[in-house]
Design an enzyme around this catalytic site. Structure first.
Site, mmCIF file in Angstrom:
data_model
loop_
_atom_site.group_PDB
_atom_site.id
_atom_site.type_symbol
_atom_site.label_atom_id
_atom_site.label_comp_id
_atom_site.label_asym_id
_atom_site.label_seq_id
_atom_site.Cartn_x
_atom_site.Cartn_y
_atom_site.Cartn_z
ATOM 1 N N HIS A 278 -38.625 -4.274 38.456
ATOM 2 C CA HIS A 278 -39.320 -3.563 39.527
ATOM 3 C C HIS A 278 -39.886 -2.227 39.021
ATOM 4 C CE1 HIS A 278 -36.278 -5.886 42.084
ATOM 5 N NE2 HIS A 278 -37.435 -6.268 42.608
ATOM 6 N N HIS B 270 -34.283 -3.328 39.855
ATOM 7 C CA HIS B 270 -33.871 -3.414 38.450
ATOM 8 C C HIS B 270 -35.062 -2.994 37.591
ATOM 9 C CE1 HIS B 270 -36.195 -7.086 38.551
ATOM 10 N NE2 HIS B 270 -35.406 -7.604 39.482
#
Ligand code: AMP
Length: 282
Positions: free
Chosen positions: A37, A34
Site C-alpha cells: 500500500h 503494508h
C-alpha cells in the site's frame, strides 16, 4: 497529515488544494496497510502534488460468508504509516458517508469483470466499481493509483474510468512481495505457520511459467499446466484457477500474444490467495 471522516471535511481540504492549482493523487485502500500500500502512496507522490488515501472496508464488495467482519483493522498504525509515507490527507468515511441513506446506485463494468474472480466472488466487482466511482466523485483526483496485485480489479477500474469519462489517469503499481516471493496482502495475517510456508508455491508456479514463456512457450494450456503442477506439489495449497487473459479485457487467450496477464488464485486452508504475472509477449 489531515484526517477527514465527512464529505464536508474532505471537500474543504481538497477544494483548497485544487483552487491553488495543485494536482491531486488518490490511493483507495481497505486499510491494514503494508509496504505494498505504501508503495502506492509513494508512486502517487511522483504523479501529484497532494496525495489523498482512503481507508474504507467496503461491505458491498464482500459476499455472504466472506471475511467482512473479521477483515483486519489497524487504524492507528495505518495513520502513522501514511503520515510517514507523505500522505497529505487520510479519508476514513463511515458506511453512511460513502453510501448515504437512500443511495441505490450500482456500477457494473461488464467485460473485465467476467470470469476468474468474477466467478469465484459473485457481486464482488460490482461492489468495487460502485465504491471506486463514489470515491472518485468525492475526491475528484487527477490521478489514482491501483496495485497490479489485483490485476482483474485494475482492468475493471481502467474500464470504469474510461467508460464513465472520469478524466482520471489510472496508474498501476508493481506488486510488492515478501522476501520469499509471497505477494503482500492484508489477508496474509490469516495464514497459520504451515499455510505461510506453503503459500510461496503460488509465486514459484508463476516464475516457472515465466521461464517457460521466456523459452518460447506460447500455448496457454501448456503454461497453466506448469502452474498447476507446481501448486499440486504443495499439499497445503489448492489451486482455484490459473488462466491466460488479455491484460485490458481479461478475455481468455488460447495463445499468448501482446499484453497478457496470468492470474492465479489458490486456497491455503480457509484463506484465499491471489497473484499474477503480467508480461508483454511478442
Ligand atoms: P486493498 O487494501 O487490499 O483493497 O488494496 C488497496 C490497493 O493496494 C489496491 O490497489 C491493491 O491492488 C493494492 N495492493 C494490495 N497489495 C499490494 C501489493 N502487495 N503490492 C502492490 N499493491 C498492492
Amino acid at each position: 497529515m489531515i484526517e477527514a471522516t465527512t464529505e464536508r471535511e474532505l471537500r474543504h481540504a481538497v477544494g483548497k488544494w485544487r483552487a491553488a492549482g495543485e494536482r491531486i493523487g488518490f490511493v483507495p485502500t481497505m486499510g491494514a496497510l503494508h509496504a505494498g500500500h505504501l508503495s502506492l502512496v509513494e508512486l502517487a507522490r511522483k504523479h501529484a502534488s497532494r496525495v489523498v488515501t482512503s481507508v474504507f472496508v467496503n461491505p458491498m464488495q464482500f459476499g455472504a460468508g466472506e471475511d467482512f467482519t473479521r477483515y483486519p483493522r489497524t487504524p492507528e498504525a495505518d495513520a502513522a504509516a501514511l503520515a510517514a509515507a507523505g500522505c497529505d490527507l487520510l479519508f476514513v468515511p463511515a458506511v453512511d458517508v460513502l453510501y448515504p441513506p437512500g443511495s441505490s446506485t450500482r456500477v457494473r463494468v461488464e467485460e473485465p469483470s467476467r470470469g476468474l474472480e468474477g466467478d469465484c466472488r459473485p457481486g464482488h466487482f460490482e461492489g468495487v466499481a460502485t465504491v471506486v466511482a463514489a470515491l472518485f466523485g468525492l475526491v475528484r483526483p487527477e490521478v489514482a493509483v491501483f496495485g497490479e496485485k489485483d490485476a482483474q480489479q485494475l482492468a475493471v477500474v481502467r474500464a470504469l474510468a474510461r467508460d464513465l469519462h472520469f478524466g482520471i489517469d489510472i496508474v498501476a503499481a508493481p506488486t510488492v512481495r515478501e522476501s520469499d516471493g509471497l505477494a503482500m496482502s492484508s489477508r496474509n495475517v490469516y495464514l497459520s505457520p504451515d499455510e505461510r510456508r506453503a503459500a510461496p508455491a503460488l509465486y514459484q508456479g508463476l516464475e516457472a511459467a515465466r521461464a517457460a514463456i521466456a523459452a518460447g512457450e506460447r500455448s496457454s494450456a501448456a503454461v497453466t499446466a506448469i502452474v498447476r503442477a507446481r501448486v499440486a506439489a504443495e499439499p497445503g495449497l489448492e489451486l482455484e484457477y490459473a488462466a491466460l487473459v488479455a491484460a485490458d479485457s481479461f478475455r481468455p487467450l488460447e495463445r499468448l500474444a501482446g499484453e497478457v496477464v496470468l492470474p492465479v488464485a489458490a486456497r491455503a486452508g480457509t484463506t484465499r490467495l491471489i497473484d499474477n504475472l503480467r508480461l508483454r509477449v511478442d
